[in-house]
Design an enzyme around this catalytic site. Structure first.
Site, PDB file in Angstrom:
ATOM      1  N   LYS A 130      61.640 126.974  30.829  1.00 44.30           N
ATOM      2  CA  LYS A 130      62.605 127.963  29.779  1.00 44.30           C
ATOM      3  C   LYS A 130      64.062 127.936  30.886  1.00 44.30           C
ATOM      4  O   LYS A 130      64.580 127.005  32.068  1.00 44.30           O
ATOM      5  CB  LYS A 130      62.456 129.855  30.394  1.00 44.30           C
ATOM      6  CG  LYS A 130      63.266 130.589  29.456  1.00 44.30           C
ATOM      7  CD  LYS A 130      61.675 130.330  28.194  1.00 44.30           C
ATOM      8  CE  LYS A 130      62.780 131.166  26.698  1.00 44.30           C
ATOM      9  NZ  LYS A 130      62.220 131.621  25.958  1.00 44.30           N
ATOM     10  N   ASP A 159      66.798 130.014  21.757  1.00 42.68           N
ATOM     11  CA  ASP A 159      65.924 131.528  22.075  1.00 42.68           C
ATOM     12  C   ASP A 159      67.054 132.528  21.860  1.00 42.68           C
ATOM     13  O   ASP A 159      68.267 132.304  21.104  1.00 42.68           O
ATOM     14  CB  ASP A 159      65.959 131.350  23.600  1.00 42.68           C
ATOM     15  CG  ASP A 159      64.629 132.838  23.939  1.00 42.68           C
ATOM     16  OD1 ASP A 159      63.274 133.264  23.434  1.00 42.68           O
ATOM     17  OD2 ASP A 159      65.473 134.421  25.008  1.00 42.68           O
TER      18      ASP A 159
HETATM   19  P1  NDP Z   1      68.485 136.692  18.072  1.00 45.83           P
HETATM   20  O1  NDP Z   1      69.410 136.423  19.490  1.00 45.83           O
HETATM   21  O2  NDP Z   1      67.611 135.693  16.669  1.00 45.83           O
HETATM   22  O3  NDP Z   1      67.929 138.269  18.235  1.00 45.83           O
HETATM   23  C1  NDP Z   1      67.687 138.826  19.359  1.00 45.83           C
HETATM   24  C2  NDP Z   1      68.200 140.070  18.819  1.00 45.83           C
HETATM   25  O4  NDP Z   1      67.018 141.184  19.680  1.00 45.83           O
HETATM   26  C3  NDP Z   1      69.195 140.391  17.825  1.00 45.83           C
HETATM   27  O5  NDP Z   1      69.146 141.766  16.975  1.00 45.83           O
HETATM   28  C4  NDP Z   1      69.731 141.265  19.480  1.00 45.83           C
HETATM   29  O6  NDP Z   1      70.906 142.629  19.056  1.00 45.83           O
HETATM   30  C5  NDP Z   1      68.712 142.121  19.957  1.00 45.83           C
HETATM   31  N1  NDP Z   1      68.777 142.393  21.247  1.00 45.83           N
HETATM   32  C6  NDP Z   1      69.333 140.960  22.209  1.00 45.83           C
HETATM   33  N2  NDP Z   1      69.158 142.048  23.384  1.00 45.83           N
HETATM   34  C7  NDP Z   1      69.222 143.280  23.232  1.00 45.83           C
HETATM   35  C8  NDP Z   1      69.503 144.737  24.162  1.00 45.83           C
HETATM   36  N3  NDP Z   1      69.260 144.567  25.350  1.00 45.83           N
HETATM   37  N4  NDP Z   1      68.527 145.225  23.066  1.00 45.83           N
HETATM   38  C9  NDP Z   1      68.462 145.798  22.424  1.00 45.83           C
HETATM   39  N5  NDP Z   1      68.659 144.649  21.767  1.00 45.83           N
HETATM   40  C10 NDP Z   1      68.476 143.884  21.988  1.00 45.83           C
HETATM   41  O7  NDP Z   1      67.373 135.584  19.294  1.00 45.83           O
HETATM   42  P2  NDP Z   1      65.175 135.476  18.738  1.00 45.83           P
HETATM   43  O8  NDP Z   1      65.143 136.420  17.726  1.00 45.83           O
HETATM   44  O9  NDP Z   1      65.236 134.514  19.226  1.00 45.83           O
HETATM   45  O10 NDP Z   1      64.480 136.530  20.232  1.00 45.83           O
HETATM   46  C11 NDP Z   1      63.859 137.876  20.056  1.00 45.83           C
HETATM   47  C12 NDP Z   1      62.782 138.009  21.021  1.00 45.83           C
HETATM   48  O11 NDP Z   1      62.314 136.732  20.419  1.00 45.83           O
HETATM   49  C13 NDP Z   1      63.567 137.542  22.340  1.00 45.83           C
HETATM   50  O12 NDP Z   1      63.075 137.975  23.754  1.00 45.83           O
HETATM   51  C14 NDP Z   1      62.550 135.862  22.629  1.00 45.83           C
HETATM   52  O13 NDP Z   1      62.385 135.483  23.678  1.00 45.83           O
HETATM   53  C15 NDP Z   1      62.165 136.571  21.615  1.00 45.83           C
HETATM   54  N6  NDP Z   1      61.458 135.003  21.034  1.00 45.83           N
HETATM   55  C16 NDP Z   1      61.702 133.994  20.514  1.00 45.83           C
HETATM   56  C17 NDP Z   1      61.573 132.721  20.199  1.00 45.83           C
HETATM   57  C18 NDP Z   1      62.389 131.653  19.315  1.00 45.83           C
HETATM   58  O14 NDP Z   1      62.352 131.324  18.085  1.00 45.83           O
HETATM   59  N7  NDP Z   1      63.691 132.127  18.901  1.00 45.83           N
HETATM   60  C19 NDP Z   1      60.251 131.993  20.088  1.00 45.83           C
HETATM   61  C20 NDP Z   1      59.515 133.195  21.049  1.00 45.83           C
HETATM   62  C21 NDP Z   1      59.849 134.059  21.517  1.00 45.83           C
HETATM   63  P3  NDP Z   1      72.742 142.255  19.266  1.00 45.83           P
HETATM   64  O15 NDP Z   1      72.803 141.163  18.374  1.00 45.83           O
HETATM   65  O16 NDP Z   1      73.215 143.545  19.194  1.00 45.83           O
HETATM   66  O17 NDP Z   1      72.144 141.055  20.945  1.00 45.83           O
END
Ligand code: NDP
Length: 450
Positions: free
Chosen positions: A130, A170
């Protein structure tokens, strides 16, 4: 847990905490694994004698570096970046890059550690890694993001390669960032290779990679429900987040006949009284992927949608909860609320979104609880398929990739059931941990002491 086993978990954790002072997220991720793996190891002398768990919790290496870039006002900016290469026993390191101001070594070690088990569960040859930076893409222009990515790759390119380490996206790293990073790699190395996944379709990306984590999470949830004779059809669902994982989880829920009642971002959540429809979802997708706006705008645009600032969606009564935003976004009080409201299944689209105490509450209440390392493995699985397509120099159709994704999620579910069955109730945390551990541990044993 038996008292001698509990004592052994505590002894192991004391050592880990001493060696990794202040790394709270990493401690949490290891504790969750140790609670399943220590009892298993106590019954398997070979793993114990070879100190596999001690070795597995120490990364192969961590690279820390400076990223210097210039903002639009011509000011010099300095960020810190990391690549944690955790374990490559069953394949090249594989795991995303995260850009978020909260990123630190503890968070990347927890994510890299989880990735070892997740990648093993997919059945594909991928090790765990990571990386990321404390760079905050929010509010930055695309040119600033481009300059940051190019500067980051100047160092990162020395440490990655299609047979060494293959990063992906991510939080904060989507198609735009992967494209800047990949273009810079091409210029630096003068060779085309599948050294990143999540690439654009015109330069080696895979169909369905964008959708894979969200779709995979919903497929896993459907497998859990089918196993107890139920399905998603007609169920109400709360989803947190509105990023890559959340959007495509919502889309697949709608396709399977479920009613999505919430989405969120870091400013609050929206409650959609009548359930999310396809028009609304398309609005959210454009809002988040193109305009990079706030979720509150959905409530301004559509009737029957209310915005709840600075709140999480877990108090809305639902059958299914899919936390898809970030780590530790669902605590013990949230878990009690969901259980009290009769939640049937919780399936983690994000990595470690449920605090340890919350996970215990779900398991004690016999809620079907799919941990992220199993439930969100669809993203890295399709990344693995992207690597295969790059190596073969061909592209599979969307239906072929989706069908492979469904098979992989089904197999992960089967593995969890075979290692997690506790007299009829499946403890998916235990099943995922032991199922993921075995393959890596056996490879480590085979390699001898190193
Ligand atoms: P994105 O950046 O596309 O989206 C993240 C989302 O989570 C946004 O809506 C963001 O809101 C919100 N968010 C982030 N930090 C916080 C916080 N501290 N409190 C509340 N909301 C928060 O990321 P992904 O969708 O790619 O990833 C989401 C999760 O899934 C993560 O844990 C990631 O590690 C996991 N994941 C992702 C994969 C992938 O293929 N993308 C694969 C496997 C796991 P805002 O825009 O306001 O920050």
């Amino acid at each position: 847990m038996r008292s001698d086993t509990r004592a052994e978990v505590q002894r192991f954790m004391r050592g880990l905490v001493r060696r990794n002072e202040g790394e709270l997220e990493f401690h949490q991720a290891v504790q969750e694994v140790a609670e399943s793996i220590v009892p298993f190891i106590l019954d398997h002398q070979a793993y114990r004698d070879a100190r596999i768990l001690e070795r597995l919790t120490e990364p192969d290496r961590v690279v820390i570096f400076r990223v210097v870039w210039e903002d639009d006002q011509h000011r010099v900016r300095v960020n810190r970046a990391w690549r944690v290469q955790f374990n490559n026993c069953i394949g090249p390191y594989k795991g995303g890059l995260r850009f978020h101001p909260s990123v630190n070594l503890s968070i990347l070690k927890f994510l890299g550690f989880e990735q070892i088990f997740k990648n093993s569960l997919t059945g594909l040859p991928m090790g765990g890694g990571k990386g990321g930076s404390n760079f905050d893409p929010k509010g930055k222009s695309s040119r600033e993001v481009e300059r940051f990515c190019k500067s980051m790759m100047i160092e990162l390119h020395r440490h990655i390669g299609e047979d060494t380490d293959v990063p992906a996206g991510d939080i904060g790293v989507g198609a735009r960032e992967i494209s800047y990073l990949f273009g810079q790699y091409l210029r630096l190395e003068n060779r085309y290779a599948g050294i990143l996944t999540g690439k654009g379709l015109s330069f080696g990306g895979s169909l369905v990679r964008t959708e894979a984590t969200g779709y995979g999470c919903v497929y896993f949830c459907e497998n859990m429900l089918n196993h107890v004779g139920e399905s998603l059809k007609g169920k109400s669902v709360s989803i947190s987040g509105s990023g890559n994982v959340a959007i495509y989880a919502a889309q697949k829920c709608i396709t399977l006949g479920a009613k999505v009642l919430t989405l969120s971002d870091s400013s609050g959540f929206i409650h959609i009284e009548g359930g999310l429809d396809r028009d609304m979802l398309e609005f959210v997708r454009e809002l988040k992927e193109v305009r990079r706006g706030r979720i509150s705008e959905v409530a301004e645009q559509f009737d029957q949608v209310t915005f709840h600032p600075d709140a999480r969606p877990w108090k809305v009564p639902v059958d299914i909860a899919l936390p898809c935003a970030t780590q530790n976004e669902l605590g013990a009080e949230d878990a009690k609320m969901l259980v009290g409201n009769g939640v049937r299944a919780v399936c983690e689209g994000a990595n470690m979104p449920t605090e340890l105490a919350g996970a215990h509450i779900f398991l004690d209440a016999k809620v079907l609880f799919g941990p992220g390392k199993a439930a969100n493995a669809g993203g890295v699985a399709v990344s693995g398929l992207e690597q295969s397509q790059n190596a073969l120099r061909l592209s599979w159709s969307a239906s072929e990739v989706d069908s492979r994704l469904q098979t992989i999620m089904h197999e992960i579910h089967r593995t969890c059931v075979s290692f997690g069955d506790e007299g009829g109730f499946v403890n998916y945390v235990k099943g995922a941990n032991i199922g993921g551990f075995r393959k890596v541990a056996d490879a480590m044993l085979a390699y001898g002491i190193y």
